[in-house]
Design a protein around this motif. Sequence first.
Motif, PDB file in Angstrom:
ATOM      1  N   ARG A 314       0.814  -1.215   0.000  1.00 29.15           N
ATOM      2  CA  ARG A 314       0.000   0.000   0.000  1.00 29.15           C
ATOM      3  C   ARG A 314       0.854   1.274   0.000  1.00 29.15           C
ATOM      4  O   ARG A 314       0.571   2.218  -0.734  1.00 29.15           O
ATOM      5  CB  ARG A 314      -0.921  -0.012   1.222  1.00 29.15           C
ATOM      6  N   ALA A 315       1.899   1.282   0.811  1.00 28.39           N
ATOM      7  CA  ALA A 315       2.732   2.474   0.902  1.00 28.39           C
ATOM      8  C   ALA A 315       3.363   2.796  -0.447  1.00 28.39           C
ATOM      9  O   ALA A 315       3.426   3.964  -0.864  1.00 28.39           O
ATOM     10  CB  ALA A 315       3.802   2.289   1.958  1.00 28.39           C
ATOM     11  N   GLY A 319       2.588   5.935  -2.744  1.00 25.26           N
ATOM     12  CA  GLY A 319       3.765   6.749  -3.052  1.00 25.26           C
ATOM     13  C   GLY A 319       3.891   7.013  -4.536  1.00 25.26           C
ATOM     14  O   GLY A 319       4.212   8.132  -4.959  1.00 25.26           O
ATOM     15  N   ASP A 356      -1.788  -2.882  -3.372  1.00 28.81           N
ATOM     16  CA  ASP A 356      -0.707  -2.362  -4.218  1.00 28.81           C
ATOM     17  C   ASP A 356      -1.147  -2.060  -5.643  1.00 28.81           C
ATOM     18  O   ASP A 356      -0.319  -1.817  -6.516  1.00 28.81           O
ATOM     19  CB  ASP A 356       0.455  -3.357  -4.240  1.00 28.81           C
TER      20      ASP A 356
END
Length: 383
Positions: A314-315, A319, A356
């Motif tokens: 997810r990050a 991003g 993702d």
Amino acid sequence: MSQDNDLKPETLAAQALHFLDAETGAVVPPLHPSTTFARDADYAPRGASTYSRYGGPAVDQVEALLARLEGGAGALVFASGLASSAAVVMALKPGDRLVCHAHIYWGFREWLEDFCPRFGLDLRLIDMTDAAQLDAALEGGAALVWTETPSNPLWEVIDIAAVAEKARAAGARLAVDSTAATPVLQRPLELGADIVMHSATKYLNGHSDVLAGALATRQADDFWQRVRFNRTGVGAMLGAFEAWLLLRGLRTLYLRVRHASATALFLASRLQRHPKVQQVLYPGLPEHPGHEIACRQMDGGFGGMLSIRVAGGRAAGLGLAKSTRVFVPATSLGGVESLIEHRKTIEGEASILPDDLLRLSVGIEHPGDLLADLEQALERLAP
């Protein structure tokens, strides 16, 4: 309007069915914002229109063009894509069975899961890429089968002809959401579907400035008349200005979709080799599980939509969406500008999508600029 049936769809779209204004010779249809239309001395309508909730010149023009592009007996435009989809479902009767592909646009699925139980419809959500699941859902008959292909945002490919055959055998109509493919690349009515639906907000308009929906039908039967009544009865008609803008957008549809499709294939092919991209979801790739079906039922390209799954969860997905300079982080798709979206954030934690996954809507910019933008954003992710 020309009645020349030999004209290719590109020509029909570009010339808005060869429109020429009878009074002025203008090649662009005029805009009639009037909501009401006068009657003559015998109290008969002076023209085809009486009140804008039932239609008007701009609505009639865009519906005539859409029917020709889809090869249908008629078309209807609505205030939104969801309004057009809902009008079809609301034409069913309590107790009817609706078999639906589970991985469709999440907003419509959310509405179905709320509306169907309250209205007494038997909703069966299945994976329509699995023939066994479809057979089981259709056992005992059904009234409507609804699918979306390629499906948003996993871009699964459903075999329209095969599903149409099974639906017909079960006594059901088949409706196909063809928003991502458009009539440029896919014509579901010719493959056996009964109704084709578009969120016309997307590619049909193509300029991110109109909210609209559209349906085209293979037969103007009683069911279609109920759909038409649902639009009028709940006031889901498209406004005159929106219809005029939609017709303007349709005139460049073939150029826009073909360019976006070619660019999307270019990006998908390059991104699948990037070390920070775990998976590329795009029907045009030979590795895609629906590629063979897509080659059979899509002509001239595989669409301008793809999704990527990036390494880092997810990050990393968020991003990347925050780091692009050409791709705009925004909802929707099908415009001339390229968009990127972290779908799980938009759909919420109940979403079936992986953390993702990023959805890319490819516009008409230079392919090299788009690739360079994604590559620079990917390089900024943590190793």
